[in-house]
Motif scaffolding. Structure first.
Motif, PDB file in Angstrom:
ATOM      1  N   ILE A 162       0.871  -1.178   0.000  1.00 19.82           N
ATOM      2  CA  ILE A 162       0.000   0.000   0.000  1.00 19.82           C
ATOM      3  C   ILE A 162       0.905   1.224   0.000  1.00 19.82           C
ATOM      4  N   SER A 163       0.528   2.225  -0.805  1.00 17.80           N
ATOM      5  CA  SER A 163       1.443   3.346  -1.017  1.00 17.80           C
ATOM      6  C   SER A 163       0.709   4.658  -1.168  1.00 17.80           C
ATOM      7  N   GLU A 197      -4.727   3.773   5.213  1.00 17.57           N
ATOM      8  CA  GLU A 197      -3.690   2.803   5.566  1.00 17.57           C
ATOM      9  C   GLU A 197      -4.169   1.795   6.604  1.00 17.57           C
ATOM     10  N   ILE A 201      -4.298  -2.208   5.905  1.00 17.36           N
ATOM     11  CA  ILE A 201      -3.444  -3.144   6.654  1.00 17.36           C
ATOM     12  C   ILE A 201      -4.300  -4.193   7.354  1.00 17.36           C
ATOM     13  N   ALA A 215       4.362  -1.087   3.172  1.00 17.94           N
ATOM     14  CA  ALA A 215       3.623   0.172   3.159  1.00 17.94           C
ATOM     15  C   ALA A 215       4.546   1.361   2.968  1.00 17.94           C
ATOM     16  N   TYR A 216       4.137   2.266   2.082  1.00 19.04           N
ATOM     17  CA  TYR A 216       4.750   3.594   2.016  1.00 19.04           C
ATOM     18  C   TYR A 216       3.716   4.579   2.532  1.00 19.04           C
ATOM     19  N   ILE A 217       4.014   5.168   3.677  1.00 17.72           N
ATOM     20  CA  ILE A 217       3.043   6.014   4.363  1.00 17.72           C
ATOM     21  C   ILE A 217       3.644   7.395   4.576  1.00 17.72           C
ATOM     22  N   VAL A 240       4.904  -6.541   8.772  1.00 15.80           N
ATOM     23  CA  VAL A 240       4.538  -5.274   8.129  1.00 15.80           C
ATOM     24  C   VAL A 240       5.824  -4.453   8.010  1.00 15.80           C
ATOM     25  N   ILE A 242       7.416  -0.954   6.864  1.00 15.87           N
ATOM     26  CA  ILE A 242       6.941   0.402   6.612  1.00 15.87           C
ATOM     27  C   ILE A 242       8.080   1.333   6.253  1.00 15.87           C
TER      28      ILE A 242
END
Lengths: 474, 474
Positions: A162-163, A197, A201, A215-217, A240, A242
């Motif tokens: 997720i980005s 996000e 997740i 993840a890119y948050i 996870v 990140i």
């Protein structure tokens, strides 16, 4: 009357996709989506543009409402000003999700654009559909043939990414393809107006196809929900990983201009992640390296002991420093183990101390024998073999003949791994010229094809393994 | 009777070179030296091996004494056991320097081998010649056509590199060729029995062809002399860039096995370097990046202010974080400067805060205008333009057409640099596939050819510039 909102599972497997605002102009997002859906043989693609009756060999419709078939997912690249009108059409058509590629909303810094976003969300809530974005590239779901960019690897895999950045979302599957990474879902969610996000997740913690969550948050919308989602992932045994953008003042400013994210302080975010089994990384390269480690290192070591094997004194010193600086441990070899190695490795120019360096360590027989000896040392938990860091193992100029080296070396390493139960990692250094890169890519493809984790520098391998072992020890 | 020892300048420009112990067998060092000397058209090459009368089309001699011409430099790859006998021949022939490729001396850990080294040194002192090594690849001096490896760039340049690792010595000129680095001298000095790091640094501080001194050092033999040499380099205004191998326990062990170096503690070495204008780096990649910065960034900035320009929100956030984490500063842009940018850059999907990110920033006109505006901001001391970190500037799939982009972009950046007096750096990301690498290498060649510093990641660019600015501020 509110309708029931569709689940993310439904959104990730749409029956029909409409692409609103598509034009035949090159380098436009709509065009890219339609062409990549065609390339992936998605069954029901509906271009929408009132100026055309046909586009890319498909019937083109003047509006969403004019489409005869079911439309579950809508991809939008019309100007922000027309967003609300379009959402009325979406409601009338009964769609499940609307992805806005369109940018120029809250991230532009104009108050009226943030206001517009809120109105869009109200419409979605009232009509029972979800919004992805705005300001993002949306969904890539290989098993549903739902794609948003051409040339992506369409084979599904165990990683969900997720980005908040569309660039990173498009980049990761493309860049990591040659290193063997494949994805269950890639979700670019931009400004996170609706789907965010935490929800993603949580969803991937439960989805059976996903084993690793990346993840890119830039900003977390709700710390408590985020914590809950990370807890669920931890309970499911899914790592996870990140990469948090906007760690510095300039980065925060950029993130705010990029996705309107109000990035939390590093300290708060770090504290949040430390409470749970989360792997924090510092940039895209490190994200990739940790994913490669999680995906291919088998078994995942629970200890930090590593043995370094390869040719060249300079690279061996470098490797040793990188391993220990990153927090791994290079156990000393006992005199007995050293004596074993001296039986088959030549003395001059060699180092027997862990690192093990010998001029013959580009021969599969020597590699095999060395790996077996080292793999049986109890406090060595993993082994790394390096190539390309010394002229004797240079790519492309014939010093190392891939034709005679590659398959025997792969067999030797595979057998050593099986015999000792210790994972073998590869550090293959890219070449500076095209001839060398040809050999390098061929070697990488063969090692990846045989299931090995391949890293491009000793430092990157060391940092990734240190993070993964720490995660695995918790 | 002692003779006068030759100077290093004489040693680096020998009239005749004998290669003792050469054989026609592939992958042997002697063969490599003879063939590379032939390739470089060195005028007087004398293979020595009593089993042959001719080798590689050259007359081959049974012994050093049998060579009719002058021999200034001797390259030796016979076993260590024969070293003393050979040195008697060297004395008789009146040579100036003897380079021992031969390994298996003090670094092997055997006391009798350390004793042998001391006897060799006594002979050299008594007979007035110098020893390079043992356990090293010796000398690469482009202007003298004195080479030790094939395929090296033979064009001389302003960098002297001294290295205790033969691997690194061979590797650096080869790897950095495409990034534009060229060398005055590369000296691999191995166990440093005679010629050592202090003498070499002092020499290059005085040699007019050398402007930058790079060093890979495992152990310093004499701290006081080393300090004196660094002082001389500082007084001459020549930066000394040091990558110190053996920083960790495992690294020290490896260094001891590699070159018999007793590495000093990190703290002592750091303290030594901090007293003087020395640039410390952590590995080979960083050494290369700092050399590229010193060689090509013009003018070298005295301040840390940097502006980041390119396409893609994700890469822009990443770039910002990397710059500030490394210690550079990204000044905020005033509303006036932002308004100037908004006149020619599109609003949607853009960031105007420094970083500057816009979808049009792959067009030379937009690059030129943006760079000129930012270059005129007083607290911006340098500018970096990034390519390949976002799908919009991806190599190889035709999104960015090099045919139309490259020369106009180079012109735009060159003119912006001249107009504002601020240096422009390039961050070009290598591609994961061969087609992409072809484009990447072509772009790199063009930018390097135009005199730009090219880095391969935003992090590497940031770290190198932070080190160079700190050095330049002292």
């Amino acid at each position: 009357m509110e309708r029931n909102e569709p689940s993310l599972a439904e959104i990730f497997s749409p029956r029909g996709v409409a692409v609103v605002g598509v034009s035949p102009a090159k380098r436009t997002f709509g065009r890219q989506v339609v062409l990549s859906l065609k390339e992936a043989e998605f069954p029901a693609i509906y271009p929408v543009n009132r100026k055309y009756t046909e586009m890319f060999g498909l019937p083109c419709y003047p509006s969403l409402r004019a489409i005869p078939g079911e439309v579950d997912h809508v991809v939008v690249s019309i100007p922000a000003e027309s967003a609300l009108t379009l959402l009325d059409d979406c409601a009338a058509k009964g769609v499940k999700s609307v992805h806005f590629f369109t940018a120029g909303f809250s991230e532009s810094g104009y108050a009226e654009r943030a206001e517009l976003e809120r109105a869009m969300l109200s419409k979605a809530r009232a009509s029972g559909f979800r919004i992805i974005g705005p300001n993002c590239v949306g969904l890539f779901v290989p098993k549903s043939r739902l794609v948003n960019i051409m040339g992506m690897p369409l084979e599904p895999g165990p990683i969900a990414f997720i980005s908040q950045s569309g660039g990173h979302a498009e980049d990761l599957p493309f860049y990591t393809g040659p290193r063997g990474l494949r994805f269950s879902n890639v979700v670019s969610y931009g400004n996170a107006l609706d789907v965010d996000e935490s929800e993603l997740i949580q969803y991937f913690s439960r989805e059976p196809e996903t084993e690793i969550i990346a993840a890119y948050i830039e900003g977390v919308k709700d710390g408590r929900r985020f914590l809950g989602a990370l807890k669920e992932a931890a309970a499911a045994g899914k790592p996870v990983v990140i990469y948090k953008g906007g760690m510095t003042e300039a980065g925060k400013r950029a993130a705010h201009g990029h996705t309107a994210s109000l990035t939390s302080s590093v300290a708060v975010f770090d504290a949040l992640c430390r409470q749970l089994k989360t792997i924090r990384v510092d940039d895209v390269e490190e994200l990739i390296d940790v994913l490669v480690a999680l995906r291919f290192v088998r078994p995942l070591p629970r200890g930090t002991g590593i043995a370094v094997v390869g040719t060249g004194g300079g690279p061996s010193v470098l490797a040793s420093d990188e391993m220990e600086k990153a927090g791994l441990h290079m156990p000393r070899l006992s005199p007995e183990v050293q004596a074993e190695l001296r039986q088959f490795l030549p003395l001059p120019g060699a180092i027997f101390g862990n690192p093990v360096d010998a001029t013959t360590l580009t021969s599969p027989e020597a590699i095999s024998a060395t790996m077996r000896v080292l793999g049986n040392v109890p406090d060595i938990h993993m082994l790394i073999y390096h190539l390309g860091f010394h002229p004797a193992s240079r790519w492309g100029d014939g010093r190392l003949s891939l034709a005679t080296f590659l398959q025997p070396a792969i067999d030797a390493l595979t057998q050593a791994q099986q015999a000792t139960g210790k994972p073998v990692l590869l550090a293959l250094r890219p070449a500076p010229d095209l001839g060398g890169m040809k050999d390098f890519l061929a070697a990488q493809e063969a090692f990846v094809g045989a299931g090995f984790p391949v890293f491009h520098s000793l430092r990157q391998a060391a940092k990734a393994m240190a993070r993964v072992v720490a995660w695995n020890q918790e």
